[in-house]
Motif scaffolding. Sequence first.
Motif, PDB file in Angstrom:
ATOM      1  N   VAL A 186     -50.386  46.721 -24.288  1.00  0.00           N
ATOM      2  CA  VAL A 186     -51.230  46.211 -23.201  1.00  0.00           C
ATOM      3  C   VAL A 186     -50.577  46.504 -21.860  1.00  0.00           C
ATOM      4  N   LEU A 187     -51.390  46.941 -20.903  1.00  0.00           N
ATOM      5  CA  LEU A 187     -50.905  47.180 -19.541  1.00  0.00           C
ATOM      6  C   LEU A 187     -51.974  46.719 -18.562  1.00  0.00           C
ATOM      7  N   THR A 188     -51.573  45.892 -17.597  1.00  0.00           N
ATOM      8  CA  THR A 188     -52.503  45.373 -16.601  1.00  0.00           C
ATOM      9  C   THR A 188     -51.888  45.503 -15.209  1.00  0.00           C
ATOM     10  N   LEU A 189     -52.732  45.353 -14.196  1.00  0.00           N
ATOM     11  CA  LEU A 189     -52.220  45.308 -12.827  1.00  0.00           C
ATOM     12  C   LEU A 189     -51.536  43.973 -12.573  1.00  0.00           C
ATOM     13  N   GLY A 190     -52.265  42.878 -12.828  1.00  0.00           N
ATOM     14  CA  GLY A 190     -51.745  41.555 -12.509  1.00  0.00           C
ATOM     15  C   GLY A 190     -51.496  40.712 -13.761  1.00  0.00           C
ATOM     16  N   TYR A 191     -50.562  39.767 -13.621  1.00  0.00           N
ATOM     17  CA  TYR A 191     -50.286  38.802 -14.694  1.00  0.00           C
ATOM     18  C   TYR A 191     -50.134  37.438 -14.045  1.00  0.00           C
ATOM     19  N   THR A 192     -50.866  36.444 -14.587  1.00  0.00           N
ATOM     20  CA  THR A 192     -50.811  35.089 -14.058  1.00  0.00           C
ATOM     21  C   THR A 192     -49.871  34.250 -14.900  1.00  0.00           C
ATOM     22  N   ARG A 193     -48.859  33.720 -14.274  1.00  0.00           N
ATOM     23  CA  ARG A 193     -47.944  32.846 -14.998  1.00  0.00           C
ATOM     24  C   ARG A 193     -48.643  31.527 -15.357  1.00  0.00           C
ATOM     25  N   PRO A 194     -48.360  30.960 -16.545  1.00  0.00           N
ATOM     26  CA  PRO A 194     -48.997  29.693 -16.906  1.00  0.00           C
ATOM     27  C   PRO A 194     -48.527  28.565 -15.996  1.00  0.00           C
ATOM     28  N   VAL A 231     -52.797  52.465 -29.475  1.00  0.00           N
ATOM     29  CA  VAL A 231     -53.761  52.347 -28.381  1.00  0.00           C
ATOM     30  C   VAL A 231     -53.165  51.528 -27.244  1.00  0.00           C
ATOM     31  N   LEU A 232     -53.353  52.019 -26.026  1.00  0.00           N
ATOM     32  CA  LEU A 232     -52.971  51.255 -24.832  1.00  0.00           C
ATOM     33  C   LEU A 232     -54.227  50.613 -24.269  1.00  0.00           C
ATOM     34  N   LEU A 233     -54.292  49.286 -24.338  1.00  0.00           N
ATOM     35  CA  LEU A 233     -55.431  48.529 -23.831  1.00  0.00           C
ATOM     36  C   LEU A 233     -55.160  48.166 -22.371  1.00  0.00           C
ATOM     37  N   VAL A 234     -56.099  48.487 -21.495  1.00  0.00           N
ATOM     38  CA  VAL A 234     -55.898  48.356 -20.047  1.00  0.00           C
ATOM     39  C   VAL A 234     -56.909  47.382 -19.453  1.00  0.00           C
ATOM     40  N   ASP A 235     -56.422  46.477 -18.612  1.00  0.00           N
ATOM     41  CA  ASP A 235     -57.293  45.550 -17.899  1.00  0.00           C
ATOM     42  C   ASP A 235     -56.721  45.309 -16.510  1.00  0.00           C
ATOM     43  N   ASP A 236     -57.527  44.712 -15.631  1.00  0.00           N
ATOM     44  CA  ASP A 236     -57.037  44.483 -14.280  1.00  0.00           C
ATOM     45  C   ASP A 236     -56.074  43.311 -14.211  1.00  0.00           C
ATOM     46  N   ILE A 237     -56.310  42.255 -15.012  1.00  0.00           N
ATOM     47  CA  ILE A 237     -55.477  41.065 -14.920  1.00  0.00           C
ATOM     48  C   ILE A 237     -55.403  40.360 -16.268  1.00  0.00           C
ATOM     49  N   ALA A 238     -54.251  39.792 -16.572  1.00  0.00           N
ATOM     50  CA  ALA A 238     -54.069  38.966 -17.764  1.00  0.00           C
ATOM     51  C   ALA A 238     -53.760  37.547 -17.299  1.00  0.00           C
ATOM     52  N   THR A 239     -54.617  36.613 -17.663  1.00  0.00           N
ATOM     53  CA  THR A 239     -54.407  35.214 -17.273  1.00  0.00           C
ATOM     54  C   THR A 239     -54.017  34.396 -18.497  1.00  0.00           C
TER      55      THR A 239
END
Length: 231
Positions: free
Chosen positions: A223-231, A193-201
């Motif tokens: 997992v595939l998202t548009l944005g990724y927030t670096r810690p 399964v490919l889980l899709v979201d707009d952003i991963a924080t």
Amino acid sequence: MISVLTRIVDLIAPRLCMMCGRRLAPGEDTLCSVCNLQLPRTGFQADPYGNEMASMFWGRMPIERCGALFYYKGGSQASHIIYNIKYNDHPEAAEALGRLLAAEYAGCGFFEGIDLIVPTPLSRNRLRQRGYNQSRELAVGLHRATGIALDSRVVSRVQFDESQTHKQRWDRAANVAHAFRLNHPERVRGHHVLLVDDIATTGATLCACANTLAQAGDVHVSVLTLGYTRP
């Protein structure tokens, strides 16, 4: 070739870049050429198994591949993309960005072996407020670009959680720990399964959703998202 009808529509109702807000030229879609070039791309497709976003999930959920289109930082120009597709009534832009995401990741074999695309769901109250689920629209774009089946009903959100925007990592995890319900385990059992979201924080929402899907048994999750927030 740009059709006459398209030019007329652009003249009557100009399309705007989701990042800078400037008018799009004929042939541009969602992002203007300048913003597309300046988008802070992650390049995670070069290593979908061991990139920094993938490592965020290690020990929290079984993860196969992981990717995001761009680095997200609040207040940056790129952050306008997320804001526009979530709050400014642009489902069509989310779908177009899903197609762009598919194009970025298709060349590395990211989608090979994936059986099903599942967007992270919104609660009924949130969906009623917004009118659409931006993650589902992204998933529609991915589905249309890749031909992989889409199922937005296999898992649902069972609580109206508070916004994650201003929460710290552990508060985010507690906020969504029991937020999802698996409706059709037979649709994901034995599948990738490919889980899709707009952003991963912090990954809290994605972890909670993925672990709910895992209840079906023998489920592989990417997992595939548009944005990724670096810690």
